[in-house]
Design an enzyme around this catalytic site. Structure first.
Site, PDB file in Angstrom:
ATOM      1  CD  GLN A  44     -14.930  -1.657  -8.585  1.00  0.00           C
ATOM      2  OE1 GLN A  44     -15.301  -0.925  -7.884  1.00  0.00           O
ATOM      3  NE2 GLN A  44     -13.464  -2.253  -8.247  1.00  0.00           N
ATOM      4  CE  LYS A  71     -15.341  -0.181  -4.320  1.00  0.00           C
ATOM      5  NZ  LYS A  71     -14.785   0.430  -5.549  1.00  0.00           N
ATOM      6  CG  ASP A 123     -14.199   5.741  -7.583  1.00  0.00           C
ATOM      7  OD1 ASP A 123     -13.779   5.326  -6.377  1.00  0.00           O
ATOM      8  OD2 ASP A 123     -14.546   5.094  -8.605  1.00  0.00           O
TER       9      ASP A 123
HETATM   10  N1  L34 Z   1     -13.587   3.060  -9.644  1.00  0.00           N
HETATM   11  N2  L34 Z   1     -12.407   0.957  -9.530  1.00  0.00           N
HETATM   12  C1  L34 Z   1     -12.856   2.219  -8.970  1.00  0.00           C
HETATM   13  N3  L34 Z   1     -12.733   2.702  -7.655  1.00  0.00           N
HETATM   14  C2  L34 Z   1     -12.015   2.128  -6.841  1.00  0.00           C
HETATM   15  O1  L34 Z   1     -11.947   2.372  -5.694  1.00  0.00           O
HETATM   16  C3  L34 Z   1     -11.466   0.639  -7.231  1.00  0.00           C
HETATM   17  N4  L34 Z   1     -10.781  -0.233  -6.136  1.00  0.00           N
HETATM   18  C4  L34 Z   1      -9.684  -1.108  -6.970  1.00  0.00           C
HETATM   19  C5  L34 Z   1      -9.978  -1.807  -8.074  1.00  0.00           C
HETATM   20  N5  L34 Z   1     -11.019  -1.035  -9.034  1.00  0.00           N
HETATM   21  C6  L34 Z   1     -11.663   0.166  -8.483  1.00  0.00           C
HETATM   22  C7  L34 Z   1     -11.581  -0.867  -5.396  1.00  0.00           C
HETATM   23  O2  L34 Z   1     -12.389  -0.578  -4.802  1.00  0.00           O
HETATM   24  C8  L34 Z   1      -9.155  -2.005  -5.756  1.00  0.00           C
HETATM   25  N6  L34 Z   1     -10.449  -1.921  -4.721  1.00  0.00           N
HETATM   26  C9  L34 Z   1     -10.813  -2.617  -3.600  1.00  0.00           C
HETATM   27  C10 L34 Z   1     -11.956  -2.665  -3.106  1.00  0.00           C
HETATM   28  C11 L34 Z   1     -12.102  -3.352  -1.729  1.00  0.00           C
HETATM   29  C12 L34 Z   1     -11.296  -4.315  -1.569  1.00  0.00           C
HETATM   30  C13 L34 Z   1      -9.828  -4.333  -2.277  1.00  0.00           C
HETATM   31  C14 L34 Z   1      -9.775  -3.453  -3.536  1.00  0.00           C
HETATM   32  C15 L34 Z   1     -11.424  -5.075  -0.428  1.00  0.00           C
HETATM   33  O3  L34 Z   1     -12.441  -5.097   0.359  1.00  0.00           O
HETATM   34  N7  L34 Z   1     -10.623  -6.151   0.035  1.00  0.00           N
HETATM   35  C16 L34 Z   1     -10.802  -6.885   1.161  1.00  0.00           C
HETATM   36  C17 L34 Z   1     -10.653  -8.390   0.757  1.00  0.00           C
HETATM   37  C18 L34 Z   1     -11.748  -8.699  -0.793  1.00  0.00           C
HETATM   38  C19 L34 Z   1     -11.714  -9.843  -1.109  1.00  0.00           C
HETATM   39  O4  L34 Z   1     -12.256 -10.878  -0.339  1.00  0.00           O
HETATM   40  O5  L34 Z   1     -11.651 -10.095  -2.334  1.00  0.00           O
HETATM   41  C20 L34 Z   1      -9.550  -6.750   1.854  1.00  0.00           C
HETATM   42  O6  L34 Z   1      -9.593  -7.190   3.117  1.00  0.00           O
HETATM   43  O7  L34 Z   1      -8.452  -6.388   1.473  1.00  0.00           O
END
Ligand code: L34
Length: 293
Positions: free
Chosen positions: A97, A53, A120
């Site tokens: 988060q 983020k 969010d």
């Molecule tokens: N308050 N909590 C709040 N808002 C959110 O919108 C979230 N979420 C979920 C968990 N808790 C939260 C997220 O941000 C899940 N989530 C989230 C955000 C980013 C990614 C996955 C889940 C992401 O960037 N995933 C990458 C890989 C990241 C890594 O290497 O760990 C991908 O390509 O899927």
């Protein structure tokens, strides 16, 4: 024929180009959109998402600050931090988060976020607006799923969307979003969950199948109808001795088998995750634009 792989990363990159222009327009008016993030503890997945983020914000020109609180923080300390960011005019968006430590009342913390800064879209006022079809910040993962579908030529309009998972952050708001009588929505929505006997009976009727259950291979190829569009919201860490990190990321779908059957599928990583981050940036910019009026 093998499925088309829908790259969330590519769709996210094209949206971020649009966002850079909106940030530039705001900066001309002397406004820099600001995002305050509260991260409690050291959960490696949460740290990684919050880092994504912060990087995304920097990329499009949003001012971002992460307040990193210790794992043992009390509910009161978290509420105080939310209050401080709510009052700080540098921040147009505030997010906490999730998940929070088990002794913290998550609902109470979310209710404390100023609804105007709730990028969010988790505040009950904003979820209520979503349900009523009023303008509101859309929860980032559902918004990302919708934008990814529409922008890659698989609009949910008139389609039967089967969502597996009923969480407050994915399943429920995604159903509310996709069933709205609006362009890019207007779908027939079925929600399945742990109380659904014979899940396959429902998934086999999907034109668009959304997996948001939080377990690897929860969706197998026999559950997916030929020609279906599959959106994999899951992000699971599974042990992988061949990876330097000791784990790899997988979704909720048996990707290799399903890609032989589906019309299209999103990968993990590089699918929904980057879209979630991008829609958060969009919501932050929208909040700044609203407050500039
Ligand atoms: N308050 N909590 C709040 N808002 C959110 O919108 C979230 N979420 C979920 C968990 N808790 C939260 C997220 O941000 C899940 N989530 C989230 C955000 C980013 C990614 C996955 C889940 C992401 O960037 N995933 C990458 C890989 C990241 C890594 O290497 O760990 C991908 O390509 O899927």
């Amino acid at each position: 024929m093998a499925a088309k792989i829908i790259s969330g990363k590519e769709v996210a990159a094209s949206i971020r180009e649009e966002l850079k222009e909106r940030v530039a327009a705001l900066k001309k008016k002397g406004i820099t959109p600001g995002l305050g993030v509260i991260l409690v503890g050291e959960d490696p997945a949460s740290v990684s998402y919050v880092t994504a983020k912060a990087k995304g914000a920097e990329e499009v020109g949003i001012f971002e600050e992460t307040v990193h609180l210790p794992a043992e923080s009390s509910e009161e300390e978290i509420l105080k931090t939310v209050d401080r960011l709510n009052r700080d005019p540098r921040f147009h968006g505030v997010l906490v988060q999730l998940p929070l430590p088990k002794w913290v009342n998550t609902e109470k913390v979310i209710n404390y976020i100023s609804p105007e800064k709730d990028v969010d879209g988790f505040h009950p006022i904003n979820l209520g607006k979503l349900l009523r079809g009023e303008p509101c910040p859309l929860p980032c993962t559902p918004y990302g799923v919708q934008q990814m579908l529409v922008r890659s030529g698989y609009s949910p309009e008139g389609k039967h969307v089967v969502i597996c998972g009923r969480s407050n952050i994915v399943g429920k708001p995604l159903a509310a979003l996709l069933m709205q009588k609006k362009p890019g929505a207007n779908a027939t929505v079925t929600i399945c969950h742990t109380g659904t006997p014979d899940l396959k009976k429902f998934t086999l009727q999907a034109e668009i199948l959304v997996a948001a259950m939080g377990a690897p291979k929860a969706i197998t190829a026999d559950m997916v109808p030929e020609g279906c569009v599959v959106i994999d919201v899951g992000v699971n860490r599974v042990p992988d001795p061949n990876s330097p990190k000791g784990f790899k990321l997988v979704g909720d779908c048996d990707f290799e088998a399903i890609k032989e059957k589906a019309a299209a599928i999103t990968p993990v990583p590089g699918g929904v995750g980057p879209m979630t981050v991008t829609m958060l940036l969009m919501n932050t910019i929208e909040a700044a634009e609203r407050m500039a009026l």
